[in-house]
Design an enzyme around this catalytic site. Structure first.
Site, PDB file in Angstrom:
ATOM      1  N   ARG A   1     -21.025  34.444  31.024  1.00  0.00           N
ATOM      2  CA  ARG A   1     -19.886  35.221  31.512  1.00  0.00           C
ATOM      3  C   ARG A   1     -19.265  35.999  30.368  1.00  0.00           C
ATOM      4  O   ARG A   1     -19.107  35.484  29.270  1.00  0.00           O
ATOM      5  CB  ARG A   1     -18.834  34.300  32.140  1.00  0.00           C
ATOM      6  CG  ARG A   1     -19.207  33.789  33.516  1.00  0.00           C
ATOM      7  CD  ARG A   1     -18.177  32.851  34.083  1.00  0.00           C
ATOM      8  NE  ARG A   1     -18.115  31.605  33.341  1.00  0.00           N
ATOM      9  CZ  ARG A   1     -17.205  31.321  32.418  1.00  0.00           C
ATOM     10  NH1 ARG A   1     -16.221  32.171  32.157  1.00  0.00           N
ATOM     11  NH2 ARG A   1     -17.251  30.173  31.777  1.00  0.00           N
TER      12      ARG A   1
ATOM     13  N   ARG B   1     -30.130  28.488  32.991  1.00  0.00           N
ATOM     14  CA  ARG B   1     -29.626  27.769  34.173  1.00  0.00           C
ATOM     15  C   ARG B   1     -30.694  27.658  35.251  1.00  0.00           C
ATOM     16  O   ARG B   1     -31.724  28.322  35.217  1.00  0.00           O
ATOM     17  CB  ARG B   1     -28.413  28.515  34.735  1.00  0.00           C
ATOM     18  CG  ARG B   1     -27.253  28.580  33.720  1.00  0.00           C
ATOM     19  CD  ARG B   1     -25.923  28.350  34.344  1.00  0.00           C
ATOM     20  NE  ARG B   1     -24.897  28.155  33.318  1.00  0.00           N
ATOM     21  CZ  ARG B   1     -23.857  27.348  33.464  1.00  0.00           C
ATOM     22  NH1 ARG B   1     -23.706  26.647  34.566  1.00  0.00           N
ATOM     23  NH2 ARG B   1     -22.968  27.222  32.510  1.00  0.00           N
TER      24      ARG B   1
ATOM     25  N   ASP C   1     -18.925  21.947  40.738  1.00  0.00           N
ATOM     26  CA  ASP C   1     -18.267  23.032  39.995  1.00  0.00           C
ATOM     27  C   ASP C   1     -16.934  23.469  40.586  1.00  0.00           C
ATOM     28  O   ASP C   1     -16.036  23.834  39.842  1.00  0.00           O
ATOM     29  CB  ASP C   1     -19.210  24.244  39.922  1.00  0.00           C
ATOM     30  CG  ASP C   1     -18.858  25.210  38.798  1.00  0.00           C
ATOM     31  OD1 ASP C   1     -18.649  24.758  37.664  1.00  0.00           O
ATOM     32  OD2 ASP C   1     -18.785  26.428  39.061  1.00  0.00           O
TER      33      ASP C   1
ATOM     34  N   TYR D   1     -25.874  38.536  35.219  1.00  0.00           N
ATOM     35  CA  TYR D   1     -25.741  37.108  34.925  1.00  0.00           C
ATOM     36  C   TYR D   1     -24.896  36.392  35.988  1.00  0.00           C
ATOM     37  O   TYR D   1     -23.801  36.863  36.350  1.00  0.00           O
ATOM     38  CB  TYR D   1     -25.127  36.869  33.533  1.00  0.00           C
ATOM     39  CG  TYR D   1     -24.735  35.414  33.391  1.00  0.00           C
ATOM     40  CD1 TYR D   1     -25.732  34.436  33.203  1.00  0.00           C
ATOM     41  CD2 TYR D   1     -23.429  34.989  33.560  1.00  0.00           C
ATOM     42  CE1 TYR D   1     -25.405  33.096  33.170  1.00  0.00           C
ATOM     43  CE2 TYR D   1     -23.090  33.639  33.523  1.00  0.00           C
ATOM     44  CZ  TYR D   1     -24.088  32.700  33.333  1.00  0.00           C
ATOM     45  OH  TYR D   1     -23.761  31.369  33.325  1.00  0.00           O
TER      46      TYR D   1
ATOM     47  N   HIS E   1     -11.605  24.319  39.340  1.00  0.00           N
ATOM     48  CA  HIS E   1     -12.910  24.240  38.661  1.00  0.00           C
ATOM     49  C   HIS E   1     -13.261  22.757  38.495  1.00  0.00           C
ATOM     50  O   HIS E   1     -13.187  22.213  37.402  1.00  0.00           O
ATOM     51  CB  HIS E   1     -12.783  24.941  37.305  1.00  0.00           C
ATOM     52  CG  HIS E   1     -14.079  25.166  36.594  1.00  0.00           C
ATOM     53  ND1 HIS E   1     -14.147  25.353  35.231  1.00  0.00           N
ATOM     54  CD2 HIS E   1     -15.352  25.251  37.025  1.00  0.00           C
ATOM     55  CE1 HIS E   1     -15.406  25.551  34.875  1.00  0.00           C
ATOM     56  NE2 HIS E   1     -16.157  25.487  35.936  1.00  0.00           N
TER      57      HIS E   1
ATOM     58  N   LYS F   1     -17.346  32.018  40.838  1.00  0.00           N
ATOM     59  CA  LYS F   1     -16.099  32.034  40.091  1.00  0.00           C
ATOM     60  C   LYS F   1     -15.146  33.116  40.611  1.00  0.00           C
ATOM     61  O   LYS F   1     -13.935  32.914  40.683  1.00  0.00           O
ATOM     62  CB  LYS F   1     -16.384  32.236  38.597  1.00  0.00           C
ATOM     63  CG  LYS F   1     -17.164  31.078  37.954  1.00  0.00           C
ATOM     64  CD  LYS F   1     -16.563  29.760  38.295  1.00  0.00           C
ATOM     65  CE  LYS F   1     -16.865  28.607  37.359  1.00  0.00           C
ATOM     66  NZ  LYS F   1     -18.222  28.249  37.054  1.00  0.00           N
TER      67      LYS F   1
ATOM     68  N   SER G   1     -16.388  24.797  31.204  1.00  0.00           N
ATOM     69  CA  SER G   1     -17.799  25.126  31.380  1.00  0.00           C
ATOM     70  C   SER G   1     -18.663  24.377  30.364  1.00  0.00           C
ATOM     71  O   SER G   1     -18.313  24.308  29.182  1.00  0.00           O
ATOM     72  CB  SER G   1     -17.997  26.624  31.208  1.00  0.00           C
ATOM     73  OG  SER G   1     -17.189  27.303  32.141  1.00  0.00           O
TER      74      SER G   1
ATOM     75  N   CYS H   1     -19.219  21.216  30.020  1.00  0.00           N
ATOM     76  CA  CYS H   1     -18.627  19.990  29.478  1.00  0.00           C
ATOM     77  C   CYS H   1     -18.905  18.776  30.357  1.00  0.00           C
ATOM     78  O   CYS H   1     -18.204  17.760  30.255  1.00  0.00           O
ATOM     79  CB  CYS H   1     -17.137  20.160  29.275  1.00  0.00           C
ATOM     80  SG  CYS H   1     -16.743  21.284  27.931  1.00  0.00           S
TER      81      CYS H   1
HETATM   82  P1  GTP Z   1     -20.723  24.532  34.038  1.00  0.00           P
HETATM   83  O1  GTP Z   1     -21.853  24.628  34.988  1.00  0.00           O
HETATM   84  O2  GTP Z   1     -20.805  25.540  32.939  1.00  0.00           O
HETATM   85  O3  GTP Z   1     -19.385  24.568  34.693  1.00  0.00           O
HETATM   86  O4  GTP Z   1     -20.913  23.143  33.215  1.00  0.00           O
HETATM   87  P2  GTP Z   1     -20.747  21.601  33.583  1.00  0.00           P
HETATM   88  O5  GTP Z   1     -19.327  21.196  33.330  1.00  0.00           O
HETATM   89  O6  GTP Z   1     -21.294  21.307  34.922  1.00  0.00           O
HETATM   90  O7  GTP Z   1     -21.614  20.882  32.440  1.00  0.00           O
HETATM   91  P3  GTP Z   1     -23.008  20.085  32.524  1.00  0.00           P
HETATM   92  O8  GTP Z   1     -22.904  18.823  33.342  1.00  0.00           O
HETATM   93  O9  GTP Z   1     -24.061  21.027  32.910  1.00  0.00           O
HETATM   94  O10 GTP Z   1     -23.191  19.641  31.013  1.00  0.00           O
HETATM   95  C1  GTP Z   1     -23.293  20.557  29.953  1.00  0.00           C
HETATM   96  C2  GTP Z   1     -23.884  19.931  28.730  1.00  0.00           C
HETATM   97  O11 GTP Z   1     -23.167  18.759  28.356  1.00  0.00           O
HETATM   98  C3  GTP Z   1     -25.331  19.492  28.935  1.00  0.00           C
HETATM   99  O12 GTP Z   1     -26.077  19.878  27.814  1.00  0.00           O
HETATM  100  C4  GTP Z   1     -25.248  18.001  29.052  1.00  0.00           C
HETATM  101  O13 GTP Z   1     -26.423  17.370  28.614  1.00  0.00           O
HETATM  102  C5  GTP Z   1     -24.034  17.650  28.204  1.00  0.00           C
HETATM  103  N1  GTP Z   1     -23.348  16.438  28.717  1.00  0.00           N
HETATM  104  C6  GTP Z   1     -23.004  16.192  30.004  1.00  0.00           C
HETATM  105  N2  GTP Z   1     -22.425  14.973  30.149  1.00  0.00           N
HETATM  106  C7  GTP Z   1     -22.379  14.436  28.916  1.00  0.00           C
HETATM  107  C8  GTP Z   1     -21.899  13.168  28.395  1.00  0.00           C
HETATM  108  O14 GTP Z   1     -21.373  12.313  29.114  1.00  0.00           O
HETATM  109  N3  GTP Z   1     -22.032  12.982  27.060  1.00  0.00           N
HETATM  110  C9  GTP Z   1     -22.597  13.909  26.229  1.00  0.00           C
HETATM  111  N4  GTP Z   1     -22.683  13.638  24.945  1.00  0.00           N
HETATM  112  N5  GTP Z   1     -23.081  15.099  26.680  1.00  0.00           N
HETATM  113  C10 GTP Z   1     -22.971  15.358  27.997  1.00  0.00           C
HETATM  114  C1  SPV Z   2     -19.361  28.106  34.227  1.00  0.00           C
HETATM  115  O1  SPV Z   2     -19.509  28.868  33.248  1.00  0.00           O
HETATM  116  O2  SPV Z   2     -18.334  27.400  34.367  1.00  0.00           O
HETATM  117  C2  SPV Z   2     -20.403  28.005  35.260  1.00  0.00           C
HETATM  118  C3  SPV Z   2     -21.475  28.967  35.244  1.00  0.00           C
HETATM  119  O3  SPV Z   2     -20.322  27.160  36.138  1.00  0.00           O
HETATM  120  S1  SPV Z   2     -20.983  30.520  35.834  1.00  0.00           S
HETATM  121  O4  SPV Z   2     -21.364  30.606  37.244  1.00  0.00           O
HETATM  122  O5  SPV Z   2     -21.706  31.495  35.063  1.00  0.00           O
HETATM  123  O6  SPV Z   2     -19.571  30.679  35.718  1.00  0.00           O
HETATM  124 MN    MN Z   3     -18.412  25.975  35.918  1.00  0.00          MN
END
Ligand code: GTP
Ligand code: SPV
Ligand code: MN
Length: 593
Positions: free
Chosen positions: A69, A375, A277, A197, A226, A206, A248, A250
């Site tokens: 983004r 992704r 999400d 993207y 979110h 979003k 994002s 996290c």
């Molecule tokens: P968006 O789709 O961007 O909103 O992200 P999200 O909040 O859904 O994050 P996602 O679960 O995809 O995790 C992002 C990154 O954090 C990945 O590389 C995971 O492997 C890492 N991660 C997720 N959970 C944990 C955790 O409990 N501990 C650690 N150390 N890393 C984590």
């Molecule tokens: C984020 O960045 O929080 C996502 C991916 O979930 S996007 O759809 O690109 O915003």
């Molecule tokens: Mn997100």
């Protein structure tokens, strides 16, 4: 296709501006989807993957500077600047339309414009909102078909005069210098131009479900957040639902479908994934908060996804999945950093170049096979833990709201707010290290209240006030917590193993909601008695939990300064209650030894 006059007029206006060669309505059928896939294959927009190993899966690559983004090109266009607030980029609607029109003029010449009617939320649910996206990208159409409910059923629901969000997207020249992501909440309109993207172009996500929806939600007294939504079923059949906001990349997706760790298996918990999400939450007649996930798919981060971290996602993305910016292996399957199995000996990287492990760029940095924000887009129904209540028009009842972020220091593994108002303060003071999900300085700490900094469609001072008011409207508000899975030791290693092990913390949270365990009072909130965290089967080095729960007075006093700076920018608009919480925290810290 429709007798909706306003819809037909708008499509006519847009086609006069963008001048597509023809217009195709998306009906939501399997046969039309197949036709579109064929076209995309023939133009190279999609690469078909190994259909034996990855049936109905495709790969797509975006331009090198179009991989996340672009927040600096994202605007809230309200008549008054004040209504966008100090944390949003603002442009007047008149100037925004003018600038975008200059780019959109004739942008679809030689292209087809697709009309995608879509519903966020189950069609016909009191939660749901309808949008129509006009786009010149088949990639967008196919992603929207996974992420939302699309096609004729939506048009029927819209009838001849239903409300809908006007969503216009054109790739135009995919030029970052001619890219704008514009939101016109007062016109229920979104214009996105010059990007391909996900978060910039899948306008149901979003743009509609957070920026526009948050604006509508404030007027209609609900919340667009979110947040992931998950259910934790106990052996007695009771399911406790949690909604959690992390910035994002996290950990929302991972938490939403966690697999209980070996040591807790005997307790027979079952996890139900409702969303990863976005959560739309309303107060129901019982005075409690109920939530739906408006989406039908995951647009998840690929790197780090493997059978150990996220086995449910590994299952989910074995079919019907569109991969974006991952590495292509010689056998027509895909790979990313942190995927299962061996590192491939060769492949084609996310930019389309030949790749081998160990390659470095001219600065000596390793060249990644997959982009850090690569992704996958996959249907929720593929997920083994998909909730049986996804189509429930009333959603699921939320027992706990959990805020969280990526902090090496400062915030403990988990703490609980003293009250709803204090919980809103905790949400409003969230901060996290920047990840690859947005263009910017990765690793730098930035304040990200409720993980909504980039997604709130109006002045965040009003948003905080709205949260405070929502608490007053509920007779049974959820309890509010904060977690941090990312605290590190002096060497920078994570202190907490995370992923499935996080269930141990969720268990404590639910026990607190049910009044089953006590807690220790600290200046920042309640933290667990360490003996109340079930650590069966998890050996951590001695003293680790103590470190994870350590509250450092000095660090928190430093943090207060940052919080003050952040709050101050809202000037007179900022709710007094949150300054009261600030003062109270300062006082509690001062009195603490
Ligand atoms: P968006 O789709 O961007 O909103 O992200 P999200 O909040 O859904 O994050 P996602 O679960 O995809 O995790 C992002 C990154 O954090 C990945 O590389 C995971 O492997 C890492 N991660 C997720 N959970 C944990 C955790 O409990 N501990 C650690 N150390 N890393 C984590
Ligand atoms: C984020 O960045 O929080 C996502 C991916 O979930 S996007 O759809 O690109 O915003
Ligand atoms: Mn997100």
């Amino acid at each position: 296709m429709t007798r909706h006059k306003k819809l037909k007029n708008w499509i006519r206006q847009v086609s006069r501006l963008c001048k597509p060669d023809n217009i195709v309505w998306i009906d939501g059928s399997e046969s039309q989807k197949k036709q579109l896939e064929e076209i995309a294959k023939s133009t190279g927009e999609l690469i078909q993957l190994n259909q034996e190993k990855l049936p109905d899966c495709f790969l797509h690559r975006t331009a090198k500077d179009d991989v996340a983004r672009t927040e600096h090109l994202t605007f809230i266009c309200t008549k008054k600047k004040r209504d966008a607030g100090p944390t949003n980029n603002w442009m007047s609607p008149r100037l925004a339309y003018k600038k975008a029109k200059a780019i959109l003029e004739g942008a679809m010449k030689g292209r087809t414009m697709y009309v995608i009617p879509f519903s966020m939320g189950p069609i016909g649910s009191p939660f749901s909102k309808i949008g129509v996206e006009l786009t010149d990208s088949i990639y967008v159409v196919l992603n929207m078909m996974i992420m939302t409910r699309t096609g004729e059923a939506v048009l029927r629901q819209l009838g001849t005069d239903g409300e809908f969000t006007k969503c216009l997207h054109s790739k135009a020249q995919l030029d970052i210098n001619k890219r704008l992501i514009l939101h016109f909440p007062e016109d229920n309109t979104i214009w996105s131009v010059g990007s391909g993207y996900g978060g910039n172009v899948l306008l149901g996500k979003k743009c509609l479900s957070l920026r526009i929806a948050s604006f509508i939600a404030r007027k209609e007294h609900w919340l667009a957040e979110h947040m992931l939504i998950m259910g934790i079923e106990e052996p007695n059949g009771h399911i406790g639902y949690i909604a959690a906001a992390f910035p994002s990349a996290c950990g929302k997706t991972n938490l939403a479908m966690l697999v209980p760790p070996e040591g807790l298996k005997a307790k027979n918990y079952r996890i139900w994934t409702v969303g990863d999400d976005i959560a739309w939450m309303r107060i129901d007649s019982d005075g409690a908060l109920w939530a739906i996930n408006p989406e039908t798919g995951f647009f998840g981060v690929a790197p780090g996804t493997n059978s150990r971290t996220n086995p449910n996602m590994v299952q989910t993305i074995k079919k019907n999945t569109i991969y974006t910016n991952v590495l292509l292996k010689p056998d027509g399957t895909v790979w990313w950093e942190g995927a299962d199995g061996e590192v491939p000996e060769e492949g084609i990287d996310w930019q389309g170049n030949p790749w081998r492990p160990g390659m470095v760029d001219n600065k000596g940095e390793p060249i990644k096979g997959a982009h850090p924000n690569s992704r996958f887009t996959a249907p929720i129904l593929n997920c083994p833990s998909a909730s049986f209540r996804l189509e429930q028009h009333h959603g699921v009842p939320i027992s706990a709201i959990v805020f969280g972020g990526r902090r090496k220091h400062l915030t403990p593994l988990v703490y609980e707010s003293f009250s709803w108002q204090h919980g809103v303060f905790i949400g409003a003071t969230m901060a996290s290290e920047i990840t690859a999900a947005q263009m910017g300085k990765v690793g730098q700490v930035r304040r990200d209240p409720m993980a909504m900094l980039p997604f709130c469609g109006y002045n965040m001072a009003d948003y905080f006030r709205h949260w405070l008011e929502m608490g007053k409207r509920m007779t049974h508000p959820p309890k509010i917590f904060h977690v941090n899975w990312f605290r590190t030791d002096e060497k920078g290693n994570f202190l907490w193993p995370g992923f499935g092990e996080n269930l141990r913390i969720l268990e404590w949270i639910l026990q607190r909601c049910q009044g089953k365990v006590g807690a220790q009072e600290t200046p920042i909130g309640y933290i667990p008695f360490i003996s109340d965290i079930d650590m069966s089967g998890l050996e951590l080095p001695p003293g680790t939990l103590e470190q994870l729960f350590k509250i450092d007075k000095k660090e928190w006093q430093e943090e207060l300064k940052e919080i003050k700076k952040f709050f101050r920018q809202f000037k007179k608009d900022f709710p007094e209650e949150l300054w009261q919480e600030y003062d109270a925290l300062q006082r509690r810290l001062r009195a603490w030894v």
